[in-house]
Design an enzyme around this catalytic site. Structure first.
Site, PDB file in Angstrom:
ATOM      1  N   GLY A 228       1.229  -1.169  -0.065  1.00  0.00           N
ATOM      2  CA  GLY A 228      -0.559  -0.294   0.164  1.00  0.00           C
ATOM      3  C   GLY A 228       1.221   1.330  -0.007  1.00  0.00           C
TER       4      GLY A 228
ATOM      5  N   ARG B 121       1.183  -5.001  -5.000  1.00  0.00           N
ATOM      6  CA  ARG B 121       0.988  -6.196  -4.207  1.00  0.00           C
ATOM      7  C   ARG B 121       1.237  -7.283  -5.067  1.00  0.00           C
ATOM      8  NH1 ARG B 121      -1.089  -3.684   0.853  1.00  0.00           N
ATOM      9  NH2 ARG B 121      -2.803  -2.668   1.227  1.00  0.00           N
TER      10      ARG B 121
ATOM     11  N   ASP C 282       4.623  -4.915   6.128  1.00  0.00           N
ATOM     12  CA  ASP C 282       4.618  -6.285   6.323  1.00  0.00           C
ATOM     13  C   ASP C 282       5.231  -7.098   5.337  1.00  0.00           C
ATOM     14  OD1 ASP C 282       4.710  -8.342   8.140  1.00  0.00           O
ATOM     15  OD2 ASP C 282       2.446  -8.494   7.442  1.00  0.00           O
TER      16      ASP C 282
ATOM     17  N   THR D 195       4.311   2.498   5.860  1.00  0.00           N
ATOM     18  CA  THR D 195       2.393   1.432   5.823  1.00  0.00           C
ATOM     19  C   THR D 195       1.938   2.592   6.390  1.00  0.00           C
ATOM     20  OG1 THR D 195       0.709   0.007   6.855  1.00  0.00           O
ATOM     21  CG2 THR D 195       3.565  -0.207   7.947  1.00  0.00           C
TER      22      THR D 195
ATOM     23  N   ASP E 233      -0.295   1.449   8.812  1.00  0.00           N
ATOM     24  CA  ASP E 233      -1.515   1.593   9.597  1.00  0.00           C
ATOM     25  C   ASP E 233      -0.317   1.582  10.757  1.00  0.00           C
ATOM     26  OD1 ASP E 233      -3.440   0.987   7.965  1.00  0.00           O
ATOM     27  OD2 ASP E 233      -2.905  -1.147   7.642  1.00  0.00           O
TER      28      ASP E 233
ATOM     29  N   ASP F 256       2.297  -0.738  12.340  1.00  0.00           N
ATOM     30  CA  ASP F 256       1.965  -1.666  12.210  1.00  0.00           C
ATOM     31  C   ASP F 256       3.174  -2.979  12.504  1.00  0.00           C
ATOM     32  OD1 ASP F 256       1.120  -2.328   9.993  1.00  0.00           O
ATOM     33  OD2 ASP F 256      -0.063  -3.710  10.256  1.00  0.00           O
TER      34      ASP F 256
ATOM     35  N   ARG G 174     -26.257  15.477  15.050  1.00  0.00           N
ATOM     36  CA  ARG G 174     -26.690  13.933  14.633  1.00  0.00           C
ATOM     37  C   ARG G 174     -25.379  12.667  15.435  1.00  0.00           C
ATOM     38  NH1 ARG G 174     -27.771  14.727   7.892  1.00  0.00           N
ATOM     39  NH2 ARG G 174     -29.076  14.208   8.304  1.00  0.00           N
TER      40      ARG G 174
ATOM     41  N   GLY H 183      -7.171   0.612   8.928  1.00  0.00           N
ATOM     42  CA  GLY H 183      -5.702  -0.304  10.069  1.00  0.00           C
ATOM     43  C   GLY H 183      -7.040  -1.805   9.984  1.00  0.00           C
ATOM     44  N   ARG H 184      -6.152  -2.217   9.124  1.00  0.00           N
ATOM     45  CA  ARG H 184      -6.956  -4.106   9.419  1.00  0.00           C
ATOM     46  C   ARG H 184      -6.653  -4.512  10.229  1.00  0.00           C
ATOM     47  NH1 ARG H 184      -5.725  -6.286   3.210  1.00  0.00           N
ATOM     48  NH2 ARG H 184      -3.655  -5.045   3.927  1.00  0.00           N
TER      49      ARG H 184
ATOM     50  N   LYS I 125     -24.735  16.194  25.324  1.00  0.00           N
ATOM     51  CA  LYS I 125     -24.398  15.968  24.078  1.00  0.00           C
ATOM     52  C   LYS I 125     -25.693  15.796  22.794  1.00  0.00           C
ATOM     53  CE  LYS I 125     -19.359  14.711  24.985  1.00  0.00           C
ATOM     54  NZ  LYS I 125     -18.994  13.763  24.796  1.00  0.00           N
TER      55      LYS I 125
ATOM     56  N   ARG J 248      -4.607   7.325   2.296  1.00  0.00           N
ATOM     57  CA  ARG J 248      -3.135   7.270   1.794  1.00  0.00           C
ATOM     58  C   ARG J 248      -2.804   8.077   1.362  1.00  0.00           C
ATOM     59  NH1 ARG J 248      -4.046   1.074   1.145  1.00  0.00           N
ATOM     60  NH2 ARG J 248      -3.340   1.466  -1.217  1.00  0.00           N
TER      61      ARG J 248
END
Ligand code: F6P
Length: 325
Positions: A14, A75, A106, A129, A131, A133, A166, A174-175, A217, A258
């Site tokens: 990504g 990928r 990763d 990445t 993420d 991670d 609303r 973030g999978r 609120k 991204r």
């Protein structure tokens, strides 16, 4: 090992904002230190398909402020096979390229480890990445920009949430990791932050929202990481529909996180990571990735830089309860 004169750089997986300033740093520092530098288009796929371009100082001009990657990315399925990796290796050897810098996350690093195991080829990683991670590094390129993009988007959502009184469920990327959700959520004052690292109890979410409502609120914002155990924002909306006093709307920020011009911090980190990668090549320090540990730039083994287990700060989990009151 024969001395290395030619090196190559690619971006894979990504895309992440910060990849361009990092390519710039690898190319310019590489040339400054006496290397000939090649760019590989489309990540590992281009390595297999022989998509090399010689880079010069001006080929990385005017990209420090651009998101995405001028080298493009993919990928690659082919690189998962030994046959694909052999083609990639042959293409590098054919051009007498002696080392490869891979910028990615990763999956990119796992591919690099396979490649090193197959051919004992000199590779240096640079974590990128959104993420954030990757084990062993406190920072991966793209993260700071993604958090800022998400925060700005949530600020916009807040205006309309306030005006129409609303509840908005905002899904961020973030999978497997809730870092973007956590930090963009804190920075934008979210009422609830739902992340894969903690168990989401829908009845508690509803109770918290309702108690906020009773305290006055009139609008609220729930940030949901796409990989939350209770589902994405649309799933959560179904679960709470009709069970709170709020009219609910859902927004998925998706791939816009991204993109975007890299933040100042991103550009600095990208420049430093690129510089450290070239230093590692000069020192013959391979099969490593540049990383940040304890705030310092270090090199760690690529094999240890796989997806990291949760490192969400315990204090943040407690803090957000108070901040959302
Ligand atoms: O690169 C990481 C990431 O942006 C994840 O946060 C997200 O789940 C995934 O990539 C999306 O991948 P793709 O662009 O292939 O849809």
């Amino acid at each position: 090992m024969p001395s290395i004169k030619r090196i190559a750089v690619l971006t894979s997986g990504g895309d992440a904002s910060g990849m361009n300033p990092c390519i710039r740093s690898v190319v310019r520092t590489g040339i400054y230190k006496g290397f000939e530098v090649f760019g590989v288009k489309h990540g590992y796929r281009g390595l297999i398909d022989d998509e090399f371009i010689e880079m010069d100082l001006s080929s990385v001009g005017h990209i420090i402020n651009r998101g995405g990657t001028i080298l493009r990315t993919s990928r690659s399925e082919g690189f998962l096979t030994l046959e694909g990796r052999k083609k990639a290796y042959d293409n590098l050897v054919k051009r007498s390229i002696g080392a490869l810098v891979v910028i990615g996350g990763d999956g990119t690093f796992r591919g690099a480890v396979d490649f090193i195991n197959d051919f004992d080829y000199p590779v240096i990683g640079i974590p990128a990445t959104i993420d954030n991670d990757i084990a062993g590094t406190e920072y991966s390129l793209g993260y700071d920009t993604a958090v800022n993009v998400a925060m700005n988007a949530i600020d916009n959502v807040r205006d309309t949430a306030f005006s129409h009184e609303r509840l908005f469920l905002v899904e961020v990327m973030g999978r497997h990791a809730g870092y973007i959700a956590m930090e963009a959520g804190i920075a934008s004052g979210a009422g609830e932050i739902l992340i894969p690292e903690t168990i989401t109890v829908i009845n508690d979410v509803i109770a918290n929202l309702e108690s906020g409502r009773r305290r006055g609120k009139l609008s609220n914002i729930v940030v949901v990481a796409e990989g939350d155990d209770a589902g994405g924002a649309f799933d959560i909306a179904k679960l709470i529909e009709g069970k709170t006093s709020y009219e609910v709307r859902v927004i998925i920020l998706g791939h816009m996180q991204r993109g975007g011009s890299p933040t100042a911090y991103e550009r600095l980190m990208a420049s430093r990571f690129g510089y450290q990668a070239i230093k590692a090549i000069m020192n013959g320090d391979f099969s490593k990735t540049v990383a940040v540990s304890g705030g310092k730039q270090v090199l760690i083994d690529l094999a240890n830089a796989t997806r990291k287990p949760s490192k969400i700060r315990e204090d943040d989990l407690d803090m957000i309860v108070g901040l959302a009151l």
